[in-house]
Write a protein that holds these residues in place. Structure first.
Motif, PDB file in Angstrom:
ATOM      1  N   LEU A  66       5.685   4.849   5.136  1.00 32.27           N
ATOM      2  CA  LEU A  66       5.222   5.956   5.060  1.00 32.27           C
ATOM      3  C   LEU A  66       4.231   6.228   4.248  1.00 32.27           C
ATOM      4  N   ALA A  67       3.099   5.596   4.399  1.00 29.52           N
ATOM      5  CA  ALA A  67       1.806   6.088   3.601  1.00 29.52           C
ATOM      6  C   ALA A  67       0.794   6.032   4.733  1.00 29.52           C
ATOM      7  N   ALA A  68       0.909   5.212   6.026  1.00 31.99           N
ATOM      8  CA  ALA A  68      -0.249   5.342   6.740  1.00 31.99           C
ATOM      9  C   ALA A  68      -0.624   6.568   7.475  1.00 31.99           C
ATOM     10  N   GLN A  69       0.495   7.527   7.625  1.00 26.45           N
ATOM     11  CA  GLN A  69       0.368   8.791   8.225  1.00 26.45           C
ATOM     12  C   GLN A  69      -0.497   9.927   7.564  1.00 26.45           C
ATOM     13  N   TRP A  70      -1.199   9.409   6.089  1.00 27.03           N
ATOM     14  CA  TRP A  70      -2.007   9.976   5.205  1.00 27.03           C
ATOM     15  C   TRP A  70      -3.413   9.452   5.587  1.00 27.03           C
ATOM     16  N   PHE A  71      -3.404   8.609   6.220  1.00 26.65           N
ATOM     17  CA  PHE A  71      -5.087   7.748   6.196  1.00 26.65           C
ATOM     18  C   PHE A  71      -5.868   8.709   7.162  1.00 26.65           C
ATOM     19  N   THR A  72      -7.053   8.742   6.817  1.00 29.17           N
ATOM     20  CA  THR A  72      -8.042   9.678   7.417  1.00 29.17           C
ATOM     21  C   THR A  72      -8.434   8.823   8.832  1.00 29.17           C
ATOM     22  N   ASP A  73      -8.831   7.460   8.500  1.00 25.75           N
ATOM     23  CA  ASP A  73      -9.106   6.706   9.644  1.00 25.75           C
ATOM     24  C   ASP A  73      -8.168   5.654   9.819  1.00 25.75           C
ATOM     25  N   LEU A  74      -7.129   5.829  10.539  1.00 21.95           N
ATOM     26  CA  LEU A  74      -6.231   4.949  10.818  1.00 21.95           C
ATOM     27  C   LEU A  74      -6.640   3.907  11.420  1.00 21.95           C
ATOM     28  N   PRO A  75      -7.402   3.920  12.665  1.00 24.65           N
ATOM     29  CA  PRO A  75      -8.002   2.664  13.260  1.00 24.65           C
ATOM     30  C   PRO A  75      -8.718   1.699  12.587  1.00 24.65           C
ATOM     31  N   GLY A  76      -9.690   2.008  11.721  1.00 20.22           N
ATOM     32  CA  GLY A  76     -10.571   1.365  10.964  1.00 20.22           C
ATOM     33  C   GLY A  76      -9.883   0.822   9.749  1.00 20.22           C
ATOM     34  N   GLY A 123      -0.568 -14.622   8.403  1.00 20.80           N
ATOM     35  CA  GLY A 123      -0.160 -13.467   7.776  1.00 20.80           C
ATOM     36  C   GLY A 123       0.170 -12.455   8.531  1.00 20.80           C
ATOM     37  N   ARG A 124       0.832 -11.548   7.863  1.00 19.75           N
ATOM     38  CA  ARG A 124       1.756 -10.379   8.802  1.00 19.75           C
ATOM     39  C   ARG A 124       1.382  -9.101   8.075  1.00 19.75           C
ATOM     40  N   LEU A 125       1.125  -8.102   8.805  1.00 22.27           N
ATOM     41  CA  LEU A 125       0.853  -6.627   8.661  1.00 22.27           C
ATOM     42  C   LEU A 125       2.222  -5.805   9.041  1.00 22.27           C
ATOM     43  N   LEU A 126       2.987  -5.438   7.913  1.00 24.94           N
ATOM     44  CA  LEU A 126       4.298  -4.464   8.459  1.00 24.94           C
ATOM     45  C   LEU A 126       4.110  -3.222   7.708  1.00 24.94           C
ATOM     46  N   LEU A 127       4.105  -2.286   8.713  1.00 25.23           N
ATOM     47  CA  LEU A 127       4.263  -0.873   8.085  1.00 25.23           C
ATOM     48  C   LEU A 127       4.835  -0.081   8.852  1.00 25.23           C
ATOM     49  N   THR A 128       5.507   1.054   8.044  1.00 19.98           N
ATOM     50  CA  THR A 128       5.932   2.203   8.842  1.00 19.98           C
ATOM     51  C   THR A 128       5.013   3.479   8.561  1.00 19.98           C
ATOM     52  N   THR A 129       5.070   4.115   9.728  1.00 18.68           N
ATOM     53  CA  THR A 129       4.342   5.406   9.489  1.00 18.68           C
ATOM     54  C   THR A 129       5.050   6.443  10.363  1.00 18.68           C
ATOM     55  N   LEU A 130       4.556   7.791  10.568  1.00 15.28           N
ATOM     56  CA  LEU A 130       5.210   8.907  11.445  1.00 15.28           C
ATOM     57  C   LEU A 130       4.820   8.892  12.850  1.00 15.28           C
ATOM     58  N   GLY A 131       5.509   9.189  13.793  1.00 14.21           N
ATOM     59  CA  GLY A 131       5.116   9.388  15.072  1.00 14.21           C
ATOM     60  C   GLY A 131       5.185  10.691  15.706  1.00 14.21           C
ATOM     61  N   ALA A 132       4.657  10.907  16.720  1.00 10.53           N
ATOM     62  CA  ALA A 132       4.605  12.188  17.531  1.00 10.53           C
ATOM     63  C   ALA A 132       5.880  13.123  17.481  1.00 10.53           C
ATOM     64  N   ALA A 133       6.930  12.614  17.396  1.00  4.62           N
ATOM     65  CA  ALA A 133       8.187  13.434  17.613  1.00  4.62           C
ATOM     66  C   ALA A 133       8.507  13.948  16.014  1.00  4.62           C
ATOM     67  N   THR A 134       7.779  13.433  15.148  1.00  2.00           N
ATOM     68  CA  THR A 134       8.121  13.765  13.802  1.00  2.00           C
ATOM     69  C   THR A 134       8.236  15.599  13.706  1.00  2.00           C
ATOM     70  N   LEU A 170       0.910  -1.141   0.015  1.00  2.00           N
ATOM     71  CA  LEU A 170      -0.203  -0.083   0.110  1.00  2.00           C
ATOM     72  C   LEU A 170       0.936   1.336   0.067  1.00  2.00           C
ATOM     73  N   GLY A 171       0.527   2.282  -0.964  1.00  2.00           N
ATOM     74  CA  GLY A 171       1.374   3.467  -0.995  1.00  2.00           C
ATOM     75  C   GLY A 171       2.809   3.274  -1.595  1.00  2.00           C
ATOM     76  N   CYS A 172       2.857   2.367  -2.432  1.00  2.00           N
ATOM     77  CA  CYS A 172       4.055   2.041  -3.136  1.00  2.00           C
ATOM     78  C   CYS A 172       4.801   3.231  -3.511  1.00  2.00           C
ATOM     79  N   GLY A 173       4.265   4.425  -4.039  1.00  2.00           N
ATOM     80  CA  GLY A 173       5.092   5.577  -4.283  1.00  2.00           C
ATOM     81  C   GLY A 173       5.969   4.844  -5.803  1.00  2.00           C
ATOM     82  N   THR A 174       7.152   5.524  -5.939  1.00  2.00           N
ATOM     83  CA  THR A 174       8.074   4.962  -7.147  1.00  2.00           C
ATOM     84  C   THR A 174       8.562   3.478  -7.016  1.00  2.00           C
ATOM     85  N   GLY A 175       8.197   3.032  -5.828  1.00  2.00           N
ATOM     86  CA  GLY A 175       8.518   1.571  -5.902  1.00  2.00           C
ATOM     87  C   GLY A 175       9.802   1.368  -4.955  1.00  2.00           C
ATOM     88  N   LEU A 176      10.228   2.245  -3.910  1.00  2.00           N
ATOM     89  CA  LEU A 176      11.218   2.251  -3.279  1.00  2.00           C
ATOM     90  C   LEU A 176      11.302   0.772  -2.448  1.00  2.00           C
TER      91      LEU A 176
END
Length: 248
Positions: A112-122, A135-146, A48-54
């Motif tokens: 680094l796509a989940a920080q753009w979600f409108t409804d993160l919990p849902g 199965g496994r869900l792995l994601l990175t997002t931005l935290g409070a100290a950003t 999800l949120g693949c961008g340019t494919g990094l």
């Protein structure tokens, strides 16, 4: 224009410049693949949120032959860029918050796509529901100290920044029971705060939080001056790791 269209438009406009500014994005993708570890059986993967494919490129290199990767993004231009660079990978335009794909997936990954979600919990709950047992869900997002330094510079002048309110690690983990969240902060140095702002534009990541009133040019100049040269900016990277138990 809706916020999602604004975000998608900003990223589409940055498709050609994204990787030139993607230092934090490379760090986050590398952290995710490191956390993934060795995978023995070729998985069915949704990105999800693949961008340019990094991240896509790193997943393709790390996963065993025969893995099936579907890379998706809200931005058509980003999907086109990823598809051109990775012709063997399936790519599609899709809103991660409304995934119109049939599971189950052995791995759902997002960097680094989940920080753009409108409804993160849902959205986290919906994605967990697309996982196969085990199965496994792995994601990175931005935290409070950003961007703490940028926000501090605003406060010192009695101003409010447009940086969204990102979660603490513990709060993010609590959104998906059973998830583990680690902090992987990265502090980057820029020539000055103006260079930092230009890097956000190059990434397509300049859309402020909803309802933010833009600062005047004079106010922006004061902040840039007060932050000095060079200036340090922290990206508070949070890494979420969730496994769906068999039968869940």
């Amino acid at each position: 224009m809706s916020r999602k269209k604004t975000i998608a438009g900003a990223f589409s406009a940055a498709a050609a410049t994204y990787e030139s500014a993607a230092r934090a994005q490379v760090w986050a993708a590398d952290c995710l693949v490191e956390r993934l570890g060795t995978v023995a059986v070729p998985p069915r993967v949704l990105e999800l949120g693949c961008g340019t494919g990094l991240l896509t490129r790193r997943l393709a290199a790390a996963l065993p032959a025969g893995s099936a990767i579907l890379a998706t993004d809200l931005s058509p231009a980003m999907v086109a860029a990823a598809g051109a660079a990775l012709p063997a990978i399936s790519c599609a335009v899709m809103d991660a918050e409304a995934p119109d794909v049939a599971g189950p997936f052995d791995l759902i990954a997002s960097s680094l796509a989940a920080q753009w979600f409108t409804d993160l919990p849902g959205t986290l709950a919906r994605l967990a529901g697309l996982l196969a047992p085990g199965g496994r869900l792995l994601l990175t997002t931005l935290g409070a100290a950003t961007f703490a330094q940028w926000k501090d510079a605003h406060r010192a002048l009695g101003l409010e920044s447009g940086v969204p309110d990102y979660p603490e690690a513990e709060a993010l983990a609590a959104l998906l029971p059973g998830a583990e969240v680690d902090a992987r902060p990265l502090t980057l140095h820029y020539r000055d705060a103006r260079t930092f702002l230009l890097s956000l534009q190059a990434l397509g990541a300049q859309t402020p939080k909803p309802g933010h009133t833009p600062l005047s040019p004079g106010e922006v100049r004061r902040i840039i001056k007060d932050m000095g040269s060079p200036c340090a900016i922290t990206w508070d990277i949070l890494l979420l790791d969730y496994r769906r138990e068999d039968g869940a």
